[in-house]
Scaffold this motif. Sequence first.
Motif, PDB file in Angstrom:
ATOM      1  N   ILE A 156       0.862  -1.180   0.000  1.00 56.56           N
ATOM      2  CA  ILE A 156       0.000   0.000   0.000  1.00 56.56           C
ATOM      3  C   ILE A 156       0.898   1.228   0.000  1.00 56.56           C
ATOM      4  O   ILE A 156       1.710   1.416   0.920  1.00 56.56           O
ATOM      5  N   ARG A 157       0.796   2.014  -1.056  1.00 51.91           N
ATOM      6  CA  ARG A 157       1.581   3.240  -1.181  1.00 51.91           C
ATOM      7  C   ARG A 157       0.854   4.322  -0.399  1.00 51.91           C
ATOM      8  O   ARG A 157      -0.243   4.746  -0.757  1.00 51.91           O
ATOM      9  N   VAL A 158       1.471   4.759   0.703  1.00 50.92           N
ATOM     10  CA  VAL A 158       0.854   5.708   1.627  1.00 50.92           C
ATOM     11  C   VAL A 158       0.922   7.111   1.030  1.00 50.92           C
ATOM     12  O   VAL A 158       1.951   7.536   0.502  1.00 50.92           O
ATOM     13  N   ALA A 159      -0.172   7.828   1.146  1.00 49.21           N
ATOM     14  CA  ALA A 159      -0.252   9.201   0.651  1.00 49.21           C
ATOM     15  C   ALA A 159       0.330  10.150   1.683  1.00 49.21           C
ATOM     16  O   ALA A 159       0.226   9.927   2.895  1.00 49.21           O
ATOM     17  N   ALA A 160       1.000  11.215   1.206  1.00 45.55           N
ATOM     18  CA  ALA A 160       1.540  12.247   2.103  1.00 45.55           C
ATOM     19  C   ALA A 160       0.375  12.977   2.763  1.00 45.55           C
ATOM     20  O   ALA A 160      -0.595  13.327   2.124  1.00 45.55           O
ATOM     21  N   GLN A 161       0.501  13.222   4.069  1.00 46.26           N
ATOM     22  CA  GLN A 161      -0.597  13.885   4.785  1.00 46.26           C
ATOM     23  C   GLN A 161      -0.202  15.279   5.203  1.00 46.26           C
ATOM     24  O   GLN A 161       0.849  15.613   5.502  1.00 46.26           O
TER      25      GLN A 161
END
Length: 161
Positions: A156-161
């Motif tokens: 799962i490629r985590v999105a920048a928050q």
Amino acid sequence: MIQQNAEYYAMMIRAALAISLFLLAGAWRVAAAEPYAVIPKQIIYPGETVEAHMLEMVKVTNRNVRRDFASSMDQVEGMIAKRTLLPGRVVPVSSVREPYTVERGSVVTMVFSQNGLMITAPGSPLKNGTVGDFIRVRNVNTGVMVSGTVMADGTIRVAAQ
């Protein structure tokens, strides 16, 4: 003489028109040939993977059959049944789905990558997902919830928050 020629040409035009309509009707029948449909040979239960040996192709002879049925094995083979599929009945395309790439509660690798920095951590998806789905994931080590996109390799490629 002119009247006879006119009648002769009118008769020839009517004959040509009749032949054209006959040929056109025959072409329409060829174009509207009976389609084929995929039907199960056995009962396929929800959650079960649909395999080639479970299916067969048949000609559709009932004009009142629903129109969203699978017309080739590729549309159904390898998919997961969403509902019970009965033998002898057409398989609606809406009754199968892609297999999940990640499943809720399993442990997957979360990947964060930005500006040459790559961080990986174990995570647990909060729902099932297929490639391209944007889902929430819980970091197994810290309990922090993040969102990311399901990738083809199961990460799962985590999105920048």
